[in-house]
Design a protein around this motif. Structure first.
Motif, mmCIF file in Angstrom:
data_model
loop_
_atom_site.group_PDB
_atom_site.id
_atom_site.type_symbol
_atom_site.label_atom_id
_atom_site.label_comp_id
_atom_site.label_asym_id
_atom_site.label_seq_id
_atom_site.Cartn_x
_atom_site.Cartn_y
_atom_site.Cartn_z
ATOM 1 N N MET A 1 1.093 -1.223 -0.014
ATOM 2 C CA MET A 1 0.065 0.182 0.244
ATOM 3 C C MET A 1 0.636 1.122 0.141
ATOM 4 O O MET A 1 0.413 2.593 -0.653
ATOM 5 C CB MET A 1 -0.637 -0.278 1.285
ATOM 6 N N ASN A 2 2.360 0.999 0.418
ATOM 7 C CA ASN A 2 2.587 2.356 0.909
ATOM 8 C C ASN A 2 3.519 2.947 -1.014
ATOM 9 O O ASN A 2 3.909 4.104 -0.759
ATOM 10 C CB ASN A 2 4.687 2.051 1.549
ATOM 11 N N TRP A 3 3.445 2.133 -1.968
ATOM 12 C CA TRP A 3 3.883 2.118 -3.428
ATOM 13 C C TRP A 3 2.962 2.968 -3.900
ATOM 14 O O TRP A 3 2.666 4.146 -4.645
ATOM 15 C CB TRP A 3 3.415 1.410 -4.121
ATOM 16 N N TYR A 4 1.190 3.449 -3.840
ATOM 17 C CA TYR A 4 -0.108 3.436 -3.479
ATOM 18 C C TYR A 4 0.576 5.045 -3.435
ATOM 19 O O TYR A 4 -0.131 6.031 -4.131
ATOM 20 C CB TYR A 4 -1.740 2.872 -3.701
ATOM 21 N N VAL A 5 0.706 5.055 -1.701
ATOM 22 C CA VAL A 5 0.441 6.538 -1.361
ATOM 23 C C VAL A 5 1.498 7.269 -1.133
ATOM 24 O O VAL A 5 0.990 8.610 -1.478
ATOM 25 C CB VAL A 5 0.390 5.963 0.803
ATOM 26 N N ASP A 6 1.758 6.878 -1.774
ATOM 27 C CA ASP A 6 4.049 7.159 -2.277
ATOM 28 C C ASP A 6 3.469 8.243 -3.461
ATOM 29 O O ASP A 6 4.061 9.551 -3.483
ATOM 30 C CB ASP A 6 5.247 6.538 -2.446
ATOM 31 N N LEU A 8 0.265 8.697 -4.375
ATOM 32 C CA LEU A 8 0.015 9.572 -4.617
ATOM 33 C C LEU A 8 -0.302 11.442 -3.800
ATOM 34 O O LEU A 8 -0.570 12.123 -3.795
ATOM 35 C CB LEU A 8 -1.412 9.224 -3.388
ATOM 36 N N LYS A 9 0.885 11.048 -3.112
ATOM 37 C CA LYS A 9 1.737 12.433 -3.054
ATOM 38 C C LYS A 9 2.896 12.588 -3.342
ATOM 39 O O LYS A 9 3.021 13.712 -2.653
ATOM 40 C CB LYS A 9 2.781 11.265 -0.763
ATOM 41 N N LYS A 10 2.949 12.552 -4.645
ATOM 42 C CA LYS A 10 3.700 13.573 -5.440
ATOM 43 C C LYS A 10 2.488 13.239 -6.335
ATOM 44 O O LYS A 10 2.452 13.498 -7.511
ATOM 45 C CB LYS A 10 4.729 12.020 -5.981
ATOM 46 N N TYR A 11 1.383 13.717 -5.995
ATOM 47 C CA TYR A 11 -0.412 14.199 -7.198
ATOM 48 C C TYR A 11 0.495 15.156 -8.143
ATOM 49 O O TYR A 11 -0.397 14.296 -8.868
ATOM 50 C CB TYR A 11 -0.876 15.390 -6.174
ATOM 51 N N ALA A 56 -10.690 11.349 -9.943
ATOM 52 C CA ALA A 56 -9.932 12.067 -8.808
ATOM 53 C C ALA A 56 -8.383 11.306 -8.697
ATOM 54 O O ALA A 56 -7.159 11.947 -8.676
ATOM 55 C CB ALA A 56 -10.148 11.304 -7.757
ATOM 56 N N VAL A 57 -7.614 9.963 -9.733
ATOM 57 C CA VAL A 57 -6.353 9.402 -9.398
ATOM 58 C C VAL A 57 -5.682 9.859 -11.480
ATOM 59 O O VAL A 57 -5.063 8.894 -11.345
ATOM 60 C CB VAL A 57 -6.369 8.020 -9.228
ATOM 61 N N GLY A 63 1.114 11.099 -13.277
ATOM 62 C CA GLY A 63 2.626 11.801 -13.006
ATOM 63 C C GLY A 63 4.281 10.559 -12.881
ATOM 64 O O GLY A 63 4.951 10.224 -13.065
ATOM 65 N N VAL A 64 3.420 9.511 -12.746
ATOM 66 C CA VAL A 64 4.071 7.950 -12.415
ATOM 67 C C VAL A 64 4.055 7.320 -13.291
ATOM 68 O O VAL A 64 5.477 7.459 -13.569
ATOM 69 C CB VAL A 64 3.218 7.474 -11.299
#
Length: 117
Positions: A1-6, A8-11, A56-57, A63-64
Motif C-alpha cells: 500500500m506504501n507504493w500507492y500512497v507514495d 498519491l503524495k506526489k500528486y 481523482a487519480v 505523473g507516475v
C-alpha cells in the motif's frame, strides 16, 4: 500500500524518475480499487462511483507514468504515442515495462540504486 500512497503524495509531480515496481504496484492497487468501486457502485445503483475515483487519480496516474518513462530515458511526452490507433498503446506498454537506465540521466539518478545508498 506504501507504493500507492507514495504516488498519491506526489500528486502532480512530473519530474524525476519512477521505478518499475513503483509504477506497476500503483497500477495494480489502482485497478483493484477501481474493480471494487465498480462492484459497489453496481450494488448501490450509483455507477458514477468508479468514474469519480478514476477522475481523482488521473493526475497521479499520469505523473507516475511520465516519471516511469523518464526512468527509461524517454521524454514524458512520449506517452502521447499511446493515442496512435491500434499500436500506440503497445509501444507505451513496452516502454513502461522495460528496465530503467542504470546510469544517471537528464531526469535524475536511478531510483533503484539511489534507495540502496
Amino acid at each position: 500500500m506504501n507504493w500507492y500512497v507514495d504516488v498519491l503524495k506526489k500528486y502532480v509531480v512530473f519530474s524525476g524518475r519512477a521505478r518499475r515496481q513503483e509504477y506497476w504496484m500503483f497500477t495494480l492497487i489502482n485497478t483493484i480499487i477501481a474493480i471494487v468501486l465498480i462492484a459497489v457502485g453496481a450494488a448501490i445503483h450509483f455507477s458514477a462511483l468508479a468514474a469519480i475515483y478514476d477522475l481523482a487519480v488521473l493526475l497521479p496516474s499520469l505523473g507516475v507514468a511520465v516519471r516511469r518513462l523518464h526512468d527509461t530515458g524517454r521524454s514524458g511526452w512520449t506517452i502521447l504515442v499511446g493515442i496512435i490507433p491500434l499500436v500506440g498503446w503497445i509501444f507505451v506498454l513496452v516502454w513502461l515495462a522495460s528496465d530503467g537506465k542504470p546510469e544517471e540521466n537528464q531526469y535524475g539518478v536511478n531510483p533503484k540504486y539511489a534507495a540502496a545508498v
